[in-house]
Design a protein around this motif. Sequence first.
Motif, PDB file in Angstrom:
ATOM      1  N   LYS A 118      19.348 -30.087 -19.131  1.00  0.00           N
ATOM      2  CA  LYS A 118      20.469 -30.336 -18.234  1.00  0.00           C
ATOM      3  C   LYS A 118      19.969 -30.832 -16.878  1.00  0.00           C
ATOM      4  O   LYS A 118      20.505 -31.788 -16.323  1.00  0.00           O
ATOM      5  CB  LYS A 118      21.274 -29.047 -18.081  1.00  0.00           C
ATOM      6  N   SER A 119      18.930 -30.203 -16.372  1.00  0.00           N
ATOM      7  CA  SER A 119      18.404 -30.617 -15.069  1.00  0.00           C
ATOM      8  C   SER A 119      17.704 -31.967 -15.171  1.00  0.00           C
ATOM      9  O   SER A 119      17.809 -32.791 -14.266  1.00  0.00           O
ATOM     10  CB  SER A 119      17.442 -29.561 -14.524  1.00  0.00           C
ATOM     11  N   SER A 120      17.028 -32.235 -16.280  1.00  0.00           N
ATOM     12  CA  SER A 120      16.349 -33.523 -16.408  1.00  0.00           C
ATOM     13  C   SER A 120      17.357 -34.658 -16.571  1.00  0.00           C
ATOM     14  O   SER A 120      17.159 -35.755 -16.063  1.00  0.00           O
ATOM     15  CB  SER A 120      15.371 -33.506 -17.587  1.00  0.00           C
ATOM     16  N   ILE A 121      18.460 -34.394 -17.257  1.00  0.00           N
ATOM     17  CA  ILE A 121      19.491 -35.423 -17.403  1.00  0.00           C
ATOM     18  C   ILE A 121      20.108 -35.732 -16.049  1.00  0.00           C
ATOM     19  O   ILE A 121      20.349 -36.879 -15.712  1.00  0.00           O
ATOM     20  CB  ILE A 121      20.568 -34.963 -18.410  1.00  0.00           C
ATOM     21  N   GLY A 122      20.310 -34.712 -15.244  1.00  0.00           N
ATOM     22  CA  GLY A 122      20.860 -34.924 -13.909  1.00  0.00           C
ATOM     23  C   GLY A 122      19.934 -35.788 -13.072  1.00  0.00           C
ATOM     24  O   GLY A 122      20.379 -36.691 -12.366  1.00  0.00           O
ATOM     25  N   ASP A 123      18.627 -35.558 -13.158  1.00  0.00           N
ATOM     26  CA  ASP A 123      17.671 -36.362 -12.401  1.00  0.00           C
ATOM     27  C   ASP A 123      17.649 -37.788 -12.913  1.00  0.00           C
ATOM     28  O   ASP A 123      17.593 -38.734 -12.138  1.00  0.00           O
ATOM     29  CB  ASP A 123      16.269 -35.754 -12.493  1.00  0.00           C
ATOM     30  N   ASP A 124      17.687 -37.947 -14.235  1.00  0.00           N
ATOM     31  CA  ASP A 124      17.670 -39.290 -14.808  1.00  0.00           C
ATOM     32  C   ASP A 124      18.915 -40.067 -14.409  1.00  0.00           C
ATOM     33  O   ASP A 124      18.854 -41.261 -14.182  1.00  0.00           O
ATOM     34  CB  ASP A 124      17.577 -39.223 -16.341  1.00  0.00           C
ATOM     35  N   THR A 125      20.037 -39.381 -14.330  1.00  0.00           N
ATOM     36  CA  THR A 125      21.279 -40.072 -13.967  1.00  0.00           C
ATOM     37  C   THR A 125      21.156 -40.632 -12.556  1.00  0.00           C
ATOM     38  O   THR A 125      21.565 -41.759 -12.313  1.00  0.00           O
ATOM     39  CB  THR A 125      22.481 -39.118 -14.019  1.00  0.00           C
ATOM     40  N   THR A 126      20.620 -39.871 -11.644  1.00  0.00           N
ATOM     41  CA  THR A 126      20.467 -40.388 -10.287  1.00  0.00           C
ATOM     42  C   THR A 126      19.466 -41.530 -10.278  1.00  0.00           C
ATOM     43  O   THR A 126      19.653 -42.510  -9.565  1.00  0.00           O
ATOM     44  CB  THR A 126      20.020 -39.271  -9.316  1.00  0.00           C
ATOM     45  N   ASN A 127      18.394 -41.420 -11.080  1.00  0.00           N
ATOM     46  CA  ASN A 127      17.427 -42.522 -11.154  1.00  0.00           C
ATOM     47  C   ASN A 127      18.092 -43.766 -11.732  1.00  0.00           C
ATOM     48  O   ASN A 127      17.859 -44.874 -11.244  1.00  0.00           O
ATOM     49  CB  ASN A 127      16.229 -42.128 -11.999  1.00  0.00           C
ATOM     50  N   TYR A 128      18.887 -43.602 -12.782  1.00  0.00           N
ATOM     51  CA  TYR A 128      19.579 -44.744 -13.371  1.00  0.00           C
ATOM     52  C   TYR A 128      20.578 -45.336 -12.385  1.00  0.00           C
ATOM     53  O   TYR A 128      20.736 -46.542 -12.303  1.00  0.00           O
ATOM     54  CB  TYR A 128      20.295 -44.354 -14.662  1.00  0.00           C
ATOM     55  N   ARG A 129      21.218 -44.483 -11.629  1.00  0.00           N
ATOM     56  CA  ARG A 129      22.168 -44.966 -10.631  1.00  0.00           C
ATOM     57  C   ARG A 129      21.439 -45.785  -9.566  1.00  0.00           C
ATOM     58  O   ARG A 129      21.879 -46.867  -9.181  1.00  0.00           O
ATOM     59  CB  ARG A 129      22.912 -43.790  -9.995  1.00  0.00           C
ATOM     60  N   ASP A 130      20.316 -45.271  -9.072  1.00  0.00           N
ATOM     61  CA  ASP A 130      19.527 -46.012  -8.077  1.00  0.00           C
ATOM     62  C   ASP A 130      19.039 -47.334  -8.651  1.00  0.00           C
ATOM     63  O   ASP A 130      19.080 -48.372  -7.970  1.00  0.00           O
ATOM     64  CB  ASP A 130      18.333 -45.180  -7.611  1.00  0.00           C
ATOM     65  N   MET A 131      18.575 -47.285  -9.916  1.00  0.00           N
ATOM     66  CA  MET A 131      18.122 -48.523 -10.550  1.00  0.00           C
ATOM     67  C   MET A 131      19.262 -49.523 -10.670  1.00  0.00           C
ATOM     68  O   MET A 131      19.079 -50.729 -10.419  1.00  0.00           O
ATOM     69  CB  MET A 131      17.533 -48.220 -11.942  1.00  0.00           C
ATOM     70  N   ALA A 132      20.437 -49.057 -11.019  1.00  0.00           N
ATOM     71  CA  ALA A 132      21.584 -49.956 -11.165  1.00  0.00           C
ATOM     72  C   ALA A 132      21.956 -50.580  -9.819  1.00  0.00           C
ATOM     73  O   ALA A 132      22.268 -51.776  -9.741  1.00  0.00           O
ATOM     74  CB  ALA A 132      22.776 -49.196 -11.748  1.00  0.00           C
ATOM     75  N   ILE A 133      21.906 -49.795  -8.759  1.00  0.00           N
ATOM     76  CA  ILE A 133      22.222 -50.327  -7.426  1.00  0.00           C
ATOM     77  C   ILE A 133      21.202 -51.390  -7.031  1.00  0.00           C
ATOM     78  O   ILE A 133      21.562 -52.468  -6.537  1.00  0.00           O
ATOM     79  CB  ILE A 133      22.264 -49.172  -6.392  1.00  0.00           C
ATOM     80  N   LYS A 134      19.917 -51.117  -7.281  1.00  0.00           N
ATOM     81  CA  LYS A 134      18.877 -52.095  -6.947  1.00  0.00           C
ATOM     82  C   LYS A 134      19.043 -53.366  -7.770  1.00  0.00           C
ATOM     83  O   LYS A 134      18.908 -54.484  -7.254  1.00  0.00           O
ATOM     84  CB  LYS A 134      17.493 -51.499  -7.196  1.00  0.00           C
ATOM     85  N   LEU A 135      19.329 -53.215  -9.058  1.00  0.00           N
ATOM     86  CA  LEU A 135      19.522 -54.389  -9.921  1.00  0.00           C
ATOM     87  C   LEU A 135      20.733 -55.197  -9.470  1.00  0.00           C
ATOM     88  O   LEU A 135      20.711 -56.435  -9.496  1.00  0.00           O
ATOM     89  CB  LEU A 135      19.665 -53.965 -11.378  1.00  0.00           C
ATOM     90  N   LYS A 136      21.769 -54.528  -9.062  1.00  0.00           N
ATOM     91  CA  LYS A 136      22.961 -55.230  -8.578  1.00  0.00           C
ATOM     92  C   LYS A 136      22.639 -56.016  -7.308  1.00  0.00           C
ATOM     93  O   LYS A 136      23.040 -57.176  -7.171  1.00  0.00           O
ATOM     94  CB  LYS A 136      24.079 -54.231  -8.317  1.00  0.00           C
ATOM     95  N   GLN A 137      21.910 -55.398  -6.393  1.00  0.00           N
ATOM     96  CA  GLN A 137      21.521 -56.089  -5.169  1.00  0.00           C
ATOM     97  C   GLN A 137      20.633 -57.292  -5.475  1.00  0.00           C
ATOM     98  O   GLN A 137      20.804 -58.377  -4.905  1.00  0.00           O
ATOM     99  CB  GLN A 137      20.798 -55.125  -4.220  1.00  0.00           C
ATOM    100  N   GLU A 138      19.705 -57.108  -6.421  1.00  0.00           N
ATOM    101  CA  GLU A 138      18.822 -58.213  -6.815  1.00  0.00           C
ATOM    102  C   GLU A 138      19.623 -59.333  -7.458  1.00  0.00           C
ATOM    103  O   GLU A 138      19.402 -60.522  -7.180  1.00  0.00           O
ATOM    104  CB  GLU A 138      17.761 -57.673  -7.777  1.00  0.00           C
ATOM    105  N   ARG A 139      20.566 -58.973  -8.303  1.00  0.00           N
ATOM    106  CA  ARG A 139      21.421 -59.972  -8.942  1.00  0.00           C
ATOM    107  C   ARG A 139      22.204 -60.766  -7.899  1.00  0.00           C
ATOM    108  O   ARG A 139      22.275 -61.994  -7.956  1.00  0.00           O
ATOM    109  CB  ARG A 139      22.394 -59.283  -9.904  1.00  0.00           C
TER     110      ARG A 139
END
Length: 90
Positions: A55-76
């Motif tokens: 549960k805690s690792s999924i929560g951390d991954d979600t924030t990492n995926y969210r940060d990655m998505a924001i960076k990818l959107k900015q790059e796009r």
Amino acid sequence: MKFRQEVEKILTEFLVGINVNYIVPLEMECDELRRKNIQLNNKATRYKNKYNELKSSIGDDTTNYRDMAIKLKQERDMYRNMYRKLKSRK
């Protein structure tokens, strides 16, 4: 033997018989159930710990995926703007 000794002997034999035939098997069954209960508690604790860990690792991954998505959107958006500038120059 005196009457009192005979009564005590009969009672002692009766109580020993009850102890051997009834109480000892119940105590053994109770000990076995306690052992099983301890095993099940340990198993439940292991599953609980694994669940909390996942549960805690999924929560951390979600924030990492969210940060990655924001960076990818900015790059796009950056590449999109660069493409539009190049296209407008031609």
